[in-house]
Structures are given as structure tokens and as C-alpha cells.
Design an enzyme around this catalytic site. Structure first.
Site, PDB file in Angstrom:
ATOM      1  N   LYS A  13       0.855  -1.216   0.095  1.00  0.00           N
ATOM      2  CA  LYS A  13       0.015   0.033   0.083  1.00  0.00           C
ATOM      3  C   LYS A  13       1.009   1.351  -0.008  1.00  0.00           C
ATOM      4  O   LYS A  13       0.558   2.173  -0.900  1.00  0.00           O
ATOM      5  CB  LYS A  13      -0.921   0.107   1.254  1.00  0.00           C
ATOM      6  N   ARG A  87     -10.080   0.924   8.076  1.00  0.00           N
ATOM      7  CA  ARG A  87      -9.789  -0.656   8.477  1.00  0.00           C
ATOM      8  C   ARG A  87     -10.824  -1.365   9.251  1.00  0.00           C
ATOM      9  O   ARG A  87     -10.536  -2.568   9.653  1.00  0.00           O
ATOM     10  CB  ARG A  87      -8.432  -0.643   9.374  1.00  0.00           C
ATOM     11  N   ARG A 126      11.598  -5.375   4.727  1.00  0.00           N
ATOM     12  CA  ARG A 126      11.359  -4.151   4.515  1.00  0.00           C
ATOM     13  C   ARG A 126      12.433  -3.243   5.209  1.00  0.00           C
ATOM     14  O   ARG A 126      12.754  -3.503   6.523  1.00  0.00           O
ATOM     15  CB  ARG A 126      10.007  -3.897   5.140  1.00  0.00           C
ATOM     16  N   ARG A 159      11.273  -1.727  10.871  1.00  0.00           N
ATOM     17  CA  ARG A 159      10.166  -1.333  11.846  1.00  0.00           C
ATOM     18  C   ARG A 159       9.737  -2.212  12.885  1.00  0.00           C
ATOM     19  O   ARG A 159      10.094  -3.579  12.710  1.00  0.00           O
ATOM     20  CB  ARG A 159       8.720  -1.280  10.903  1.00  0.00           C
ATOM     21  N   ARG A 170      -0.727  -9.369  13.157  1.00  0.00           N
ATOM     22  CA  ARG A 170      -1.225  -8.259  12.049  1.00  0.00           C
ATOM     23  C   ARG A 170      -2.086  -8.833  10.968  1.00  0.00           C
ATOM     24  O   ARG A 170      -3.182  -8.250  10.496  1.00  0.00           O
ATOM     25  CB  ARG A 170      -0.144  -7.337  11.583  1.00  0.00           C
TER      26      ARG A 170
HETATM   27  P1  AP5 Z   1       4.897  -1.755   1.880  1.00  0.00           P
HETATM   28  O1  AP5 Z   1       4.512  -0.853   0.695  1.00  0.00           O
HETATM   29  O2  AP5 Z   1       5.560  -0.967   2.972  1.00  0.00           O
HETATM   30  O3  AP5 Z   1       3.432  -2.229   2.320  1.00  0.00           O
HETATM   31  P2  AP5 Z   1       2.314  -1.670   2.960  1.00  0.00           P
HETATM   32  O4  AP5 Z   1       1.006  -2.414   2.329  1.00  0.00           O
HETATM   33  O5  AP5 Z   1       2.041  -0.135   3.129  1.00  0.00           O
HETATM   34  O6  AP5 Z   1       2.692  -2.311   4.301  1.00  0.00           O
HETATM   35  P3  AP5 Z   1       2.444  -1.941   6.116  1.00  0.00           P
HETATM   36  O7  AP5 Z   1       3.026  -2.693   6.897  1.00  0.00           O
HETATM   37  O8  AP5 Z   1       2.678  -0.514   5.906  1.00  0.00           O
HETATM   38  O9  AP5 Z   1       0.972  -1.912   6.125  1.00  0.00           O
HETATM   39  P4  AP5 Z   1       0.138  -2.118   7.590  1.00  0.00           P
HETATM   40  O10 AP5 Z   1      -1.303  -1.993   6.916  1.00  0.00           O
HETATM   41  O11 AP5 Z   1       0.322  -3.324   8.361  1.00  0.00           O
HETATM   42  O12 AP5 Z   1       1.156  -1.102   8.555  1.00  0.00           O
HETATM   43  P5  AP5 Z   1       0.286   0.455   8.745  1.00  0.00           P
HETATM   44  O13 AP5 Z   1       1.790   1.422   8.678  1.00  0.00           O
HETATM   45  O14 AP5 Z   1      -0.674   0.777   7.842  1.00  0.00           O
HETATM   46  O15 AP5 Z   1       5.612  -3.045   1.257  1.00  0.00           O
HETATM   47  C1  AP5 Z   1       6.186  -3.859   2.073  1.00  0.00           C
HETATM   48  C2  AP5 Z   1       7.565  -4.266   1.706  1.00  0.00           C
HETATM   49  O16 AP5 Z   1       7.394  -5.019   0.475  1.00  0.00           O
HETATM   50  C3  AP5 Z   1       8.539  -3.117   1.538  1.00  0.00           C
HETATM   51  O17 AP5 Z   1       9.715  -3.643   1.694  1.00  0.00           O
HETATM   52  C4  AP5 Z   1       8.563  -2.868  -0.197  1.00  0.00           C
HETATM   53  O18 AP5 Z   1       9.504  -2.512  -0.715  1.00  0.00           O
HETATM   54  C5  AP5 Z   1       8.105  -4.441  -0.471  1.00  0.00           C
HETATM   55  N1  AP5 Z   1       7.122  -4.235  -1.651  1.00  0.00           N
HETATM   56  C6  AP5 Z   1       6.053  -3.696  -2.026  1.00  0.00           C
HETATM   57  N2  AP5 Z   1       5.566  -3.751  -3.132  1.00  0.00           N
HETATM   58  C7  AP5 Z   1       6.228  -5.032  -3.710  1.00  0.00           C
HETATM   59  C8  AP5 Z   1       6.153  -5.820  -4.630  1.00  0.00           C
HETATM   60  N3  AP5 Z   1       4.877  -5.575  -5.621  1.00  0.00           N
HETATM   61  N4  AP5 Z   1       6.819  -6.895  -5.015  1.00  0.00           N
HETATM   62  C9  AP5 Z   1       7.804  -7.057  -4.061  1.00  0.00           C
HETATM   63  N5  AP5 Z   1       8.215  -6.300  -2.966  1.00  0.00           N
HETATM   64  C10 AP5 Z   1       7.221  -5.227  -2.844  1.00  0.00           C
HETATM   65  O19 AP5 Z   1      -0.134   0.311  10.427  1.00  0.00           O
HETATM   66  C11 AP5 Z   1       0.627  -0.041  11.314  1.00  0.00           C
HETATM   67  C12 AP5 Z   1      -0.069  -0.301  12.617  1.00  0.00           C
HETATM   68  O20 AP5 Z   1      -0.616   1.179  12.810  1.00  0.00           O
HETATM   69  C13 AP5 Z   1      -1.161  -1.334  12.582  1.00  0.00           C
HETATM   70  O21 AP5 Z   1      -0.791  -2.712  12.771  1.00  0.00           O
HETATM   71  C14 AP5 Z   1      -2.143  -0.707  13.709  1.00  0.00           C
HETATM   72  O22 AP5 Z   1      -1.541  -0.943  14.937  1.00  0.00           O
HETATM   73  C15 AP5 Z   1      -2.205   0.926  13.419  1.00  0.00           C
HETATM   74  N6  AP5 Z   1      -3.134   1.505  12.516  1.00  0.00           N
HETATM   75  C16 AP5 Z   1      -2.971   1.987  11.196  1.00  0.00           C
HETATM   76  N7  AP5 Z   1      -3.978   2.286  10.693  1.00  0.00           N
HETATM   77  C17 AP5 Z   1      -4.995   1.817  11.534  1.00  0.00           C
HETATM   78  C18 AP5 Z   1      -6.446   2.011  11.425  1.00  0.00           C
HETATM   79  N8  AP5 Z   1      -7.051   2.678  10.348  1.00  0.00           N
HETATM   80  N9  AP5 Z   1      -7.188   1.532  12.555  1.00  0.00           N
HETATM   81  C19 AP5 Z   1      -6.537   1.008  13.604  1.00  0.00           C
HETATM   82  N10 AP5 Z   1      -5.115   0.905  13.704  1.00  0.00           N
HETATM   83  C20 AP5 Z   1      -4.696   1.505  12.624  1.00  0.00           C
END
Ligand code: AP5
Length: 217
Positions: A13, A87, A126, A159, A170
Site C-alpha cells: 500500500k 480498516r 522491509r 520497523r 497483524r
Molecule cells: P509496503 O509498501 O511497505 O506495504 P504496506 O501494505 O504499506 O505495509 P504496511 O506494513 O505499512 O501496512 P500495514 O497496513 O500493516 O501497516 P500500517 O503502517 O498501515 O511494502 C512492504 C515491503 O514489500 C517493502 O519492503 C516494499 O519495498 C516491498 N514491496 C512492496 N511492493 C512489492 C512488490 N510488488 N513486490 C515485491 N516487494 C514489494 O499500520 C501499522 C499499525 O498502525 C497497525 O498494525 C495498527 O496498529 C495501526 N493502525 C494503522 N492504521 C490503523 C487504522 N485505520 N485503524 C486502527 N489501527 C491502525
């Protein structure tokens, strides 16, 4: 244009949102990045979110909903792309209510679909820049110099919630609490599924083809 990008943890994402925001001149609103900024700044909100994030649970809606709806209200007229929000069904309903009150709507919902087996490898490899937020991968999306950000030369970090145990939590949280929200949207709106198992450039191409066709229509 107002876009919501859905997908499991590690689906890509953040990687795709940065590219979409740049191509279409949108503001990238990442709930995870905003929470991490709050934690780094030591705010009350950041402290309240900490234990949930570290365990892989969702931060309670009463913390996240106002924070993200406020961000959408402050976004420039060109629009925004939401990453990580909503979410839960309740978050999606609150977002709809807020947009509705100003006669707005979400224009496009994209759903990155990825197999669970691919996720662990993506998350454990990552690396992120703590300064500019750029995201890399030790094998798939390498920086020019190992462990150093291409944009500003900062040392990359892993991270804390990317450990295999927390990633497993997660993922469980995603299946239990976020997947039902995808069904909520499917009942109300058109969702475009994107195969996120492909490499990052191929995924971008699929997304841009879809968005370009909608912009032209
Ligand atoms: P990346 O682009 O970083 O993936 P992502 O989907 O953004 O992953 P996140 O871990 O950031 O998502 P998340 O939803 O768990 O975490 P968030 O920060 O929102 O890609 C991942 C890796 O793969 C990278 O190394 C990249 O280079 C590689 N890659 C990407 N695309 C690729 C491809 N096509 N092929 C190969 N490699 C690739 O949330 C963190 C925490 O915050 C949550 O756990 C929760 O506690 C809280 N939180 C956030 N939002 C909310 C909400 N709305 N409600 C409640 N709690 C929330």
C-alpha cells in the site's frame, strides 16, 4: 480525486500510494505514518497508540477516526489517497458520513490482493527511512547503497512491528477485522481488485491503467 487503497499488511500500500500520489498530484494520507509521527513526537495520541501497534492490534476507532477524518478535511482540493484507513466497518461508515456531509464521495477503491505466504518475506525484508518515509526491500526494492536512503542519505531502519510474531498478529487482525470491511464496500460500491503478488512496477502499471481510464472517462 479521492482514492482508498485497501490491502493486507505488506501488500504494498505505502509503496504504491507514493507512486499514485506523485502521478496524479494527490496527498498521500497514511494512518500508519501519521501514528508513527505522533509516537516519534511523544504526543498523548502517540503514547495511547503505542501498545496496540507494537502487538499488531488495531488502534481503537476513537483514536483513529477523528485523526484521519481531520486529515481528509485539511487535504488540498486536488484530493487524497488513503493508505491504511479505513480498516473496520465502523471506520468506513464514519468516513462515508463525513464525506457525505460535504457532498463528497470516494471516487475509486482499489484492493491489493496478495497471498499470505508472500507477506512474511516482504515484511521481514522491509527497510524504511525514518526521515522521508521512503520504503525499500533488501531484495526486491534495494536502495543504491545498502541500508542508506537514496533521497537523503539517512540510515534505514527496520520497523519494530515487522518481527515474524507481530506480522502474524497483524495478518490475523486483518482477516478478522478488515476483510469484513472489504465486503461492506463491495455491497456499496465498485471495488477494483489488483494482483499485488506481481513485482512493484507491474502492480503500478495495473493501477495506472485503471486510474488513467477512469480519469479519461
Ligand atoms: P509496503 O509498501 O511497505 O506495504 P504496506 O501494505 O504499506 O505495509 P504496511 O506494513 O505499512 O501496512 P500495514 O497496513 O500493516 O501497516 P500500517 O503502517 O498501515 O511494502 C512492504 C515491503 O514489500 C517493502 O519492503 C516494499 O519495498 C516491498 N514491496 C512492496 N511492493 C512489492 C512488490 N510488488 N513486490 C515485491 N516487494 C514489494 O499500520 C501499522 C499499525 O498502525 C497497525 O498494525 C495498527 O496498529 C495501526 N493502525 C494503522 N492504521 C490503523 C487504522 N485505520 N485503524 C486502527 N489501527 C491502525
Amino acid at each position: 480525486m479521492r482514492i482508498v487503497l485497501l490491502g493486507a499488511p505488506g501488500a504494498g500500500k505505502g509503496t504504491q500510494c507514493k507512486r499514485i500520489a506523485e502521478r496524479y498530484g494527490l496527498q498521500h494520507l497514511s494512518s500508519g505514518d501519521i501514528l508513527r509521527d505522533q509516537r516519534a513526537a511523544g504526543t498523548e495520541l502517540g503514547k495511547r497508540a503505542q501498545s496496540y501497534m507494537d502487538s499488531g492490534a488495531l488502534v481503537p476507532d476513537e483514536i483513529i477516526v477523528d485523526m484521519m477524518i481531520d486529515a481528509t478535511k485539511k487535504s488540498p482540493a486536488a484530493g487524497f489517497i488513503l493508505d491504511g484507513f479505513p480498516r473496520t466497518v465502523n471506520q468506513a461508515a464514519e468516513l462515508d458520513k463525513s464525506l457525505d456531509s460535504s457532498n463528497q464521495d470516494i471516487d475509486v477503491i482499489l484492493n491489493l490482493q496478495i497471498d499470505d505466504q508472500v507477506i512474511q518475506e516482504r515484511m521481514t525484508g522491509r527497510r524504511s527511512c525514518p526521515k522521508c518515509g521512503a520504503v525499500y526491500h533488501i531484495k526486491n526494492l534495494k536502495p543504491k547503497v545498502d541500508e542508506i536512503c537514496d533521497n537523503d542519505g539517512t540510515n534505514l531502519i527496520q520497523r519494530p512491528d515487522d518481527s515474524p510474531e507481530v506480522v502474524a498478529n497483524r495478518l490475523k487482525t486483518y482477516h478478522q477485522q478488515t476483510e469484513p470491511m472489504v465486503d461492506y464496500y463491495k455491497d456499496n460500491r465498485m471495488i477494483y481488485d489488483i494482483d499485488a503478488n506481481k513485482n512493484a512496477d507491474e502492480v503500478s502499471t495495473l493501477i495506472f491503467e485503471k486510474l488513467d481510464s477512469l480519469v479519461r472517462a
